[in-house]
Design an enzyme around this catalytic site. Sequence first.
Site, PDB file in Angstrom:
ATOM      1  N   LYS A  25      49.214  35.275  58.312  1.00  0.00           N
ATOM      2  CA  LYS A  25      49.544  34.825  59.680  1.00  0.00           C
ATOM      3  C   LYS A  25      50.761  33.897  59.670  1.00  0.00           C
ATOM      4  O   LYS A  25      51.691  34.066  60.454  1.00  0.00           O
ATOM      5  CB  LYS A  25      48.349  34.074  60.314  1.00  0.00           C
ATOM      6  CG  LYS A  25      47.073  34.882  60.387  1.00  0.00           C
ATOM      7  CD  LYS A  25      45.952  34.114  61.055  1.00  0.00           C
ATOM      8  CE  LYS A  25      45.495  32.876  60.301  1.00  0.00           C
ATOM      9  NZ  LYS A  25      44.892  33.156  58.978  1.00  0.00           N
ATOM     10  N   ARG A 100      40.848  30.395  67.771  1.00  0.00           N
ATOM     11  CA  ARG A 100      39.978  30.689  66.629  1.00  0.00           C
ATOM     12  C   ARG A 100      38.529  30.837  67.040  1.00  0.00           C
ATOM     13  O   ARG A 100      37.682  31.120  66.195  1.00  0.00           O
ATOM     14  CB  ARG A 100      40.079  29.523  65.676  1.00  0.00           C
ATOM     15  CG  ARG A 100      40.662  29.890  64.346  1.00  0.00           C
ATOM     16  CD  ARG A 100      40.755  28.613  63.560  1.00  0.00           C
ATOM     17  NE  ARG A 100      40.838  28.842  62.175  1.00  0.00           N
ATOM     18  CZ  ARG A 100      41.965  28.770  61.497  1.00  0.00           C
ATOM     19  NH1 ARG A 100      43.093  28.528  62.102  1.00  0.00           N
ATOM     20  NH2 ARG A 100      41.939  28.938  60.202  1.00  0.00           N
ATOM     21  N   ARG A 139      49.134  30.527  46.684  1.00  0.00           N
ATOM     22  CA  ARG A 139      50.067  30.041  47.713  1.00  0.00           C
ATOM     23  C   ARG A 139      50.641  28.666  47.351  1.00  0.00           C
ATOM     24  O   ARG A 139      49.942  27.776  46.895  1.00  0.00           O
ATOM     25  CB  ARG A 139      49.363  29.927  49.064  1.00  0.00           C
ATOM     26  CG  ARG A 139      50.258  29.222  50.097  1.00  0.00           C
ATOM     27  CD  ARG A 139      49.744  29.295  51.497  1.00  0.00           C
ATOM     28  NE  ARG A 139      48.358  28.952  51.609  1.00  0.00           N
ATOM     29  CZ  ARG A 139      47.598  29.239  52.667  1.00  0.00           C
ATOM     30  NH1 ARG A 139      48.125  29.901  53.674  1.00  0.00           N
ATOM     31  NH2 ARG A 139      46.343  28.895  52.711  1.00  0.00           N
ATOM     32  N   ARG A 172      47.950  23.610  48.954  1.00  0.00           N
ATOM     33  CA  ARG A 172      47.101  22.995  49.987  1.00  0.00           C
ATOM     34  C   ARG A 172      45.750  22.615  49.396  1.00  0.00           C
ATOM     35  O   ARG A 172      45.187  23.382  48.618  1.00  0.00           O
ATOM     36  CB  ARG A 172      46.891  23.992  51.124  1.00  0.00           C
ATOM     37  CG  ARG A 172      47.914  23.825  52.225  1.00  0.00           C
ATOM     38  CD  ARG A 172      47.875  24.891  53.259  1.00  0.00           C
ATOM     39  NE  ARG A 172      46.567  25.278  53.749  1.00  0.00           N
ATOM     40  CZ  ARG A 172      46.383  26.205  54.674  1.00  0.00           C
ATOM     41  NH1 ARG A 172      47.419  26.830  55.194  1.00  0.00           N
ATOM     42  NH2 ARG A 172      45.183  26.522  55.075  1.00  0.00           N
ATOM     43  N   ARG A 183      35.732  28.780  54.175  1.00  0.00           N
ATOM     44  CA  ARG A 183      36.754  29.163  55.170  1.00  0.00           C
ATOM     45  C   ARG A 183      36.569  30.620  55.586  1.00  0.00           C
ATOM     46  O   ARG A 183      36.672  30.961  56.760  1.00  0.00           O
ATOM     47  CB  ARG A 183      38.162  28.959  54.600  1.00  0.00           C
ATOM     48  CG  ARG A 183      38.584  27.490  54.585  1.00  0.00           C
ATOM     49  CD  ARG A 183      39.830  27.276  53.745  1.00  0.00           C
ATOM     50  NE  ARG A 183      40.985  27.970  54.244  1.00  0.00           N
ATOM     51  CZ  ARG A 183      42.065  28.241  53.496  1.00  0.00           C
ATOM     52  NH1 ARG A 183      42.111  27.852  52.227  1.00  0.00           N
ATOM     53  NH2 ARG A 183      43.076  28.867  54.032  1.00  0.00           N
TER      54      ARG A 183
HETATM   55  P1  AP5 Z   1      49.905  32.917  54.680  1.00  0.00           P
HETATM   56  O1  AP5 Z   1      50.952  33.537  55.519  1.00  0.00           O
HETATM   57  O2  AP5 Z   1      50.018  31.455  54.388  1.00  0.00           O
HETATM   58  O3  AP5 Z   1      48.432  33.272  55.245  1.00  0.00           O
HETATM   59  P2  AP5 Z   1      47.632  32.747  56.505  1.00  0.00           P
HETATM   60  O4  AP5 Z   1      46.980  33.913  57.133  1.00  0.00           O
HETATM   61  O5  AP5 Z   1      48.524  31.910  57.368  1.00  0.00           O
HETATM   62  O6  AP5 Z   1      46.542  31.873  55.774  1.00  0.00           O
HETATM   63  P3  AP5 Z   1      46.016  30.400  56.064  1.00  0.00           P
HETATM   64  O7  AP5 Z   1      45.232  30.027  54.853  1.00  0.00           O
HETATM   65  O8  AP5 Z   1      47.122  29.464  56.471  1.00  0.00           O
HETATM   66  O9  AP5 Z   1      45.072  30.633  57.255  1.00  0.00           O
HETATM   67  P4  AP5 Z   1      43.939  29.706  57.678  1.00  0.00           P
HETATM   68  O10 AP5 Z   1      43.596  30.324  58.963  1.00  0.00           O
HETATM   69  O11 AP5 Z   1      42.844  29.533  56.711  1.00  0.00           O
HETATM   70  O12 AP5 Z   1      44.629  28.249  57.682  1.00  0.00           O
HETATM   71  P5  AP5 Z   1      45.107  27.283  58.850  1.00  0.00           P
HETATM   72  O13 AP5 Z   1      46.230  26.475  58.307  1.00  0.00           O
HETATM   73  O14 AP5 Z   1      45.302  28.016  60.107  1.00  0.00           O
HETATM   74  O15 AP5 Z   1      49.849  33.736  53.307  1.00  0.00           O
HETATM   75  C1  AP5 Z   1      48.930  33.392  52.275  1.00  0.00           C
HETATM   76  C2  AP5 Z   1      49.572  33.709  50.913  1.00  0.00           C
HETATM   77  O16 AP5 Z   1      49.738  35.124  50.796  1.00  0.00           O
HETATM   78  C3  AP5 Z   1      50.960  33.092  50.723  1.00  0.00           C
HETATM   79  O17 AP5 Z   1      51.102  32.703  49.379  1.00  0.00           O
HETATM   80  C4  AP5 Z   1      51.928  34.243  51.060  1.00  0.00           C
HETATM   81  O18 AP5 Z   1      53.161  34.148  50.354  1.00  0.00           O
HETATM   82  C5  AP5 Z   1      51.128  35.455  50.619  1.00  0.00           C
HETATM   83  N1  AP5 Z   1      51.383  36.646  51.421  1.00  0.00           N
HETATM   84  C6  AP5 Z   1      51.495  36.722  52.766  1.00  0.00           C
HETATM   85  N2  AP5 Z   1      51.701  37.992  53.157  1.00  0.00           N
HETATM   86  C7  AP5 Z   1      51.710  38.741  52.020  1.00  0.00           C
HETATM   87  C8  AP5 Z   1      51.876  40.133  51.764  1.00  0.00           C
HETATM   88  N3  AP5 Z   1      52.072  41.007  52.755  1.00  0.00           N
HETATM   89  N4  AP5 Z   1      51.825  40.551  50.476  1.00  0.00           N
HETATM   90  C9  AP5 Z   1      51.622  39.672  49.460  1.00  0.00           C
HETATM   91  N5  AP5 Z   1      51.480  38.339  49.638  1.00  0.00           N
HETATM   92  C10 AP5 Z   1      51.516  37.883  50.912  1.00  0.00           C
HETATM   93  O19 AP5 Z   1      43.817  26.361  59.054  1.00  0.00           O
HETATM   94  C11 AP5 Z   1      43.418  25.414  58.088  1.00  0.00           C
HETATM   95  C12 AP5 Z   1      42.230  24.620  58.645  1.00  0.00           C
HETATM   96  O20 AP5 Z   1      42.631  23.897  59.841  1.00  0.00           O
HETATM   97  C13 AP5 Z   1      41.019  25.445  59.098  1.00  0.00           C
HETATM   98  O21 AP5 Z   1      40.159  25.725  58.013  1.00  0.00           O
HETATM   99  C14 AP5 Z   1      40.394  24.516  60.149  1.00  0.00           C
HETATM  100  O22 AP5 Z   1      39.638  23.498  59.543  1.00  0.00           O
HETATM  101  C15 AP5 Z   1      41.588  23.887  60.823  1.00  0.00           C
HETATM  102  N6  AP5 Z   1      42.072  24.618  62.012  1.00  0.00           N
HETATM  103  C16 AP5 Z   1      43.286  25.212  62.170  1.00  0.00           C
HETATM  104  N7  AP5 Z   1      43.393  25.787  63.369  1.00  0.00           N
HETATM  105  C17 AP5 Z   1      42.208  25.560  64.005  1.00  0.00           C
HETATM  106  C18 AP5 Z   1      41.710  25.930  65.283  1.00  0.00           C
HETATM  107  N8  AP5 Z   1      42.459  26.669  66.157  1.00  0.00           N
HETATM  108  N9  AP5 Z   1      40.446  25.557  65.615  1.00  0.00           N
HETATM  109  C19 AP5 Z   1      39.697  24.834  64.751  1.00  0.00           C
HETATM  110  N10 AP5 Z   1      40.099  24.448  63.524  1.00  0.00           N
HETATM  111  C20 AP5 Z   1      41.358  24.814  63.155  1.00  0.00           C
END
Ligand code: AP5
Length: 231
Positions: A25, A100, A139, A172, A183
Amino acid sequence: MAPDTRPSEKLDRAVIFLGPPGAGKGTQAMELARHFGVPHLSTGDMLREHVSKGTPLGLKAKPIMEHGELVPDSLVLKMIVERIERPDCAHGFVFDGFPRTVAQAKYLGELLKQHGFKRPFVIHLVIDPSVLMRRLTGRRTCKVGGEIYNIYDRPPKVPGTCDADGGELVQRPDDREEVIGPRLHAYEKQTAPLAAYYRRLGLLHDIDATKKVDEVSRQVLQSVHSVRGVR
Ligand code: AP5
């Protein structure tokens, strides 16, 4: 005269990226936001900034994020309202990690209507769960500009250093194996139902996120272009 670097295409709506942790994402949202010259709004990044600054919101969110659970809707929604009312969001924006929960999605629907935006465009990154652990543990993120790398599949030219701005690359805290399980569980229980919700509204576009980054980006852009009104 300096060359005109403004994007030639207009978005004029919200784009939402939906998919499990590690689906890509952040990687795709950043790229799409750059393409259209609109803000990339990552609720995860916003919350991590609050945590690092030790704000009252950050103090509440920190233990929740460390356990891989979702931060309460009330805290996240307040943050979103404040953000999308800023002038840089006037021509659309790209969400990453929001909404979410179905409650967040319903609230967002109303908020977008109130602010005169078209219906959102929802990109569902569909991926085989078996690849997520490798993506998450590998990552590394730039401390300065937030650029996302992977030590296995998208390594920087110089280990530990961002290609774009020379910033330090860090892991992270929630990318440890013991936090990744909770998660993924939170995603299945609270966020996965959103795909059915948006599909019913006719807003969901499935993209195969198992492919290489550039191929996924190409499909995302093609999908966004397929919607009338995005020129
Ligand atoms: P990346 O693009 O970073 O993946 P992502 O889907 O963004 O993964 P996240 O871990 O950031 O999602 P998340 O939803 O758990 O975290 P968030 O920060 O939102 O890619 C991942 C890796 O794969 C990278 O190394 C990249 O290079 C690689 N990659 C990407 N595409 C690829 C491909 N096609 N091929 C190969 N490699 C690839 O949330 C964190 C925390 O915040 C949550 O757990 C929660 O506690 C809180 N939070 C955030 N938003 C909310 C909300 N709206 N409501 C409540 N709590 C929330």
